[in-house]
Motif scaffolding. Structure first.
Motif, PDB file in Angstrom:
ATOM      1  N   UNK A   1       0.831  -1.198   0.000  1.00 39.49           N
ATOM      2  CA  UNK A   1       0.000   0.000   0.000  1.00 39.49           C
ATOM      3  C   UNK A   1       0.870   1.254   0.000  1.00 39.49           C
ATOM      4  N   UNK A   2       0.289   2.359  -0.454  1.00 35.75           N
ATOM      5  CA  UNK A   2       0.984   3.643  -0.395  1.00 35.75           C
ATOM      6  C   UNK A   2       1.212   4.036   1.062  1.00 35.75           C
ATOM      7  N   UNK A   3       0.252   3.703   1.933  1.00 41.30           N
ATOM      8  CA  UNK A   3       0.397   4.012   3.361  1.00 41.30           C
ATOM      9  C   UNK A   3       1.602   3.283   3.958  1.00 41.30           C
ATOM     10  N   UNK A   4       1.849   2.047   3.527  1.00 38.04           N
ATOM     11  CA  UNK A   4       3.026   1.309   3.994  1.00 38.04           C
ATOM     12  C   UNK A   4       4.309   1.969   3.537  1.00 38.04           C
ATOM     13  N   UNK A   5       4.314   2.448   2.299  1.00 36.85           N
ATOM     14  CA  UNK A   5       5.480   3.173   1.771  1.00 36.85           C
ATOM     15  C   UNK A   5       5.684   4.474   2.539  1.00 36.85           C
ATOM     16  N   UNK A   6       4.589   5.192   2.804  1.00 34.77           N
ATOM     17  CA  UNK A   6       4.673   6.468   3.521  1.00 34.77           C
ATOM     18  C   UNK A   6       5.159   6.309   4.957  1.00 34.77           C
ATOM     19  N   UNK A   7       4.971   5.105   5.527  1.00 39.12           N
ATOM     20  CA  UNK A   7       5.433   4.844   6.893  1.00 39.12           C
ATOM     21  C   UNK A   7       6.929   5.153   7.028  1.00 39.12           C
ATOM     22  N   UNK A   8       7.708   4.802   6.011  1.00 38.37           N
ATOM     23  CA  UNK A   8       9.150   5.048   6.047  1.00 38.37           C
ATOM     24  C   UNK A   8       9.469   6.546   6.025  1.00 38.37           C
ATOM     25  N   UNK A   9       8.724   7.279   5.199  1.00 35.36           N
ATOM     26  CA  UNK A   9       8.943   8.728   5.121  1.00 35.36           C
ATOM     27  C   UNK A   9       8.541   9.404   6.428  1.00 35.36           C
ATOM     28  N   UNK A  10       7.386   9.044   6.958  1.00 34.67           N
ATOM     29  CA  UNK A  10       6.869   9.666   8.174  1.00 34.67           C
ATOM     30  C   UNK A  10       7.768   9.403   9.382  1.00 34.67           C
ATOM     31  N   UNK A  11       8.469   8.284   9.369  1.00 37.90           N
ATOM     32  CA  UNK A  11       9.340   7.922  10.495  1.00 37.90           C
ATOM     33  C   UNK A  11      10.816   8.179  10.201  1.00 37.90           C
TER      34      UNK A  11
END
Length: 194
Positions: A124-134
Motif C-alpha cells: 500500500x501507499x500508506x506502507x510506503x509512507x510509513x518510512x517517510x513519516x518515520x
C-alpha cells in the motif's frame, strides 16, 4: 505467498519456502508441496526457540539463493542480517503494515537494518509512507505492489456458497439497487475504516 509461488515461472526460478513460526502441516503446506516446492517450518513459537534460527542460516548457505524475500518485522530483521552476512545479491523486505504506533525500539532496530535490503515492496501507499513519516533513510526506491484478488476464486466461492434468504453470499458481481461495501480486517485506526 502462495499466489507468488503459484504464478511464478518455475522453469526460470527454483523456490524454497521457510516459515519461521508454525508447524509443518495445514493447507498452505499442502498447496505449496502440490506446486513441487520444498517448504519447511522452523517452528519458532517462543523466545526459548530462537536457537532454531541456526537452521535458517544453514538453509540459506546450502540453498544459496540469488533472492531472499521476507515479510513482517521479525522475519525482515533476520533475513536482512543473514542475507547481508551470506552476501546475497537481492534482499527484498515486505512492508505489509502501515503501523500507526510502532514502539521506538522496533523502529530503531528496523532503521539499523533497512539498508541491508536491496528492495522494499509495500502492499500500500500508506506502507510506503510509513518510512517517510518515520524518517527512514532508505537509499533506494520503495515499490508499491498492491495485493491481488483472484477473481476466478471469488467466482467459485460465489457459485458454491448460498444463503436461503438473500441468495448468494458472494453476490459482489451482480449489483442490486443499493451500493454495498464489504471490508475485512482488524478494526484499528491504521485500517482507515473511519
Amino acid at each position: 505467498i502462495f499466489d507468488l509461488l503459484r504464478l511464478s515461472d518455475k522453469s526460470k526460478f527454483e523456490f524454497r519456502l521457510v516459515i519461521l513460526k508454525g508447524k509443518e502441516d495445514g493447507e498452505l503446506f499442502d498447496k505449496v508441496h502440490g506446486l513441487g516446492i520444498k517448504v519447511e517450518s522452523l517452528n519458532i513459537n517462543s523466545k526459548m526457540s530462537f536457537w532454531k534460527l541456526y537452521k535458517l542460516w544453514r538453509i540459506i548457505n546450502s540453498f544459496k539463493p540469488d533472492i531472499l524475500e521476507s515479510f513482517l518485522f521479525f522475519d525482515n530483521q533476520v533475513c536482512r542480517i543473514f542475507g547481508k552476512l551470506a552476501r546475497i545479491k537481492h534482499i527484498i523486505s515486505g512492508q505489509q503494515n502501515a503501523e500507526v504506533k510502532m514502539n521506538r525500539l522496533r523502529i530503531f532496530i528496523d532503521k539499523m537494518t533497512v539498508n541491508f535490503a536491496t528492495t522494499i515492496i509495500s502492499n500500500s501507499v500508506a506502507g510506503k509512507d510509513f518510512y517517510r513519516k518515520n524518517n527512514y533513510k532508505f537509499k533506494k526506491e520503495i515499490y508499491v505492489i498492491k495485493n491481488c484478488i483472484d477473481i476466478k476464486a471469488l467466482e467459485k466461492m460465489q457459485a458454491s456458497y448460498t444463503d436461503r434468504e438473500n441468495g448468494k453470499v458472494f453476490d459482489v458481481f451482480c449489483p442490486k439497487d443499493i451500493f454495498r461495501i464489504l471490508t475485512v480486517g482488524f478494526l484499528t485506526k491504521q485500517k482507515g475504516i473511519i
